[in-house]
Design a protein around this motif. Structure first.
Motif, PDB file in Angstrom:
ATOM      1  N   ARG A 116       6.780  10.703  -6.429  1.00  0.00           N
ATOM      2  CA  ARG A 116       6.042   9.876  -5.476  1.00  0.00           C
ATOM      3  C   ARG A 116       4.757  10.561  -5.040  1.00  0.00           C
ATOM      4  O   ARG A 116       3.744   9.911  -4.808  1.00  0.00           O
TER       5      ARG A 116
ATOM      6  N   GLY B 112      10.145   8.746  -9.096  1.00  0.00           N
ATOM      7  CA  GLY B 112       9.197   8.246  -8.104  1.00  0.00           C
ATOM      8  C   GLY B 112       7.818   7.957  -8.645  1.00  0.00           C
ATOM      9  O   GLY B 112       6.969   7.399  -7.958  1.00  0.00           O
TER      10      GLY B 112
ATOM     11  N   ARG C 159      12.162   2.435  -1.324  1.00  0.00           N
ATOM     12  CA  ARG C 159      10.841   2.858  -0.877  1.00  0.00           C
ATOM     13  C   ARG C 159      10.939   3.249   0.581  1.00  0.00           C
ATOM     14  O   ARG C 159      11.164   2.411   1.437  1.00  0.00           O
TER      15      ARG C 159
END
Length: 370
Positions: A250, A276, A361
């Motif tokens: 992420r 991610g 998320r």
């Protein structure tokens, strides 16, 4: 010929000492006439962006101010050295320590081995959003540790540089923490204190977040999430366990350059080595992307966003999206004020907290550092 913007005397005898070619840690001063992308400030990396009304003038003003402030700080350091009887020409370690710090503190981080390869640098700037800025946010704390180590160095120039760097970092951090504390205690705004939350250290007014940390919040937050394996939703309800590879993925995804690269990542299947890093048909904040214009959603987990909106937000300057979202949430006058805040270096993001409840998320990136 080097054409610098700002009040930099062209014949200054200290120019070669601070910014001359061949210096290992030369002070970076942007030449607005430079055509190579890697020689520009990353805030204005694109050539075509200067054709947008107002952008070229903004670029000139930004680089002029940044050149001048770095030059004045560096010159003041040389002045202090001479006042202490130290010749800057023989104080290489001290001068390089100061110029290196000025570079990373203003977002000009070092890319290491990539510095020797122009093509690889340009490829990195296409794939990632301001890679030098992202790297510099890890390098500034390193410079702070180096400064603490050299506070009592036998080298007077290195000692003076280290004390100034350590003092500046303490004052900047203390001022920011004091301001945030006053806002929270006064009730004028809320401030999240948990480093596992994407709202950590941000000023919250309604659904609008103001990030005053100039890019330092994200590395600290992702590090906390990576160490603990936990992520706190911005709703403040519960705590989500998150695999460390997803945290790292992420972080990388949050640094992708807006445009084709970022949009492509939204559609890469989720079963990748770094979970991610890919979207699996969803945006970074978990909205499911649908063709055309999105229809109203029935449940939070069914939140959708139209592909047209995704492309729109990725391709126009971020400040326009910030203003639009802030006006929608805060009203015209406050919205314009919040939306224009990024021009002063603040990160702004307006988002409905319900949107964070979409599957898998849990945290939202700073809109100014997408």
């Amino acid at each position: 010929m080097f054409r610098l913007q700002g009040a930099l005397p062209p014949g200054d005898p200290d120019f070669d000492l601070l910014a001359g070619a061949g210096k290992r840690n030369r002070l970076f001063l942007h030449d607005i006439e430079e055509s190579r992308l890697i020689a520009r400030e990353e805030a204005f990396m694109s050539r075509w962006a200067s054709r947008i009304p107002g952008i070229k003038g903004s670029q000139r003003g930004f680089t002029t101010y940044l050149n001048e402030i770095k030059w004045k700080v560096a010159k003041n350091h040389l002045k202090n050295l001479r006042a202490e009887g130290v010749d800057p020409a023989t104080a290489e370690r001290g001068v390089e320590t100061m110029t290196r710090f000025l570079n990373v503190a203003t977002g000009r981080g070092s890319l290491g081995p990539l510095e020797q390869h122009q093509l690889l640098q340009e490829m990195a700037t296409v794939a990632f959003w301001s890679p030098r800025l992202a790297v510099s946010r890890f390098q500034v704390p390193v410079e702070g540790v180096r400064a603490l180590k050299n506070l009592t160095s036998a080298d007077p120039a290195l000692r003076m540089a280290s004390r100034q760097i350590a003092g500046d970092l303490v004052k900047a951090t203390g001022a920011a923490l004091g301001f945030l504390s006053m806002l929270k205690l006064s009730g004028l705004a809320d401030v999240e204190a948990d480093p596992r939350s994407s709202d950590f250290g941000k000023i919250r007014v309604g659904n609008t977040r103001v990030d005053a940390w100039a890019g330092f919040q994200q590395p600290f937050r992702y590090t906390a999430q990576f160490i603990t394996g936990q992520s706190k939703p911005i709703t403040g309800k519960g705590m989500r366990k998150v695999p460390r590879d997803e945290v790292f993925g992420r972080f990388l995804r949050s640094k992708l350059a807006p445009g084709p690269v970022s949009i492509a990542a939204d559609f890469v299947p989720e079963d990748t080595p770094l979970s991610g890093l890919s979207g699996g048909g969803r945006t970074f904040i978990g909205e499911r992307i649908v063709p055309g214009t999105a229809k109203p959603y029935k449940t939070v987990t069914d939140r959708t966003v139209g592909l047209d909106r995704v492309i729109y937000e990725q391709l126009i300057p971020l400040i326009y999206v910030d203003i639009e979202d802030a006006i929608r949430d805060q009203g015209l006058i406050p919205g314009v004020a919040f939306g224009l805040a990024p021009a002063t270096g603040l990160g702004i993001q307006t988002i409905d907290e319900d949107r964070t409840s979409a599957p898998k998320r849990g945290d939202i990136p700073s809109g100014a550092l997408r």
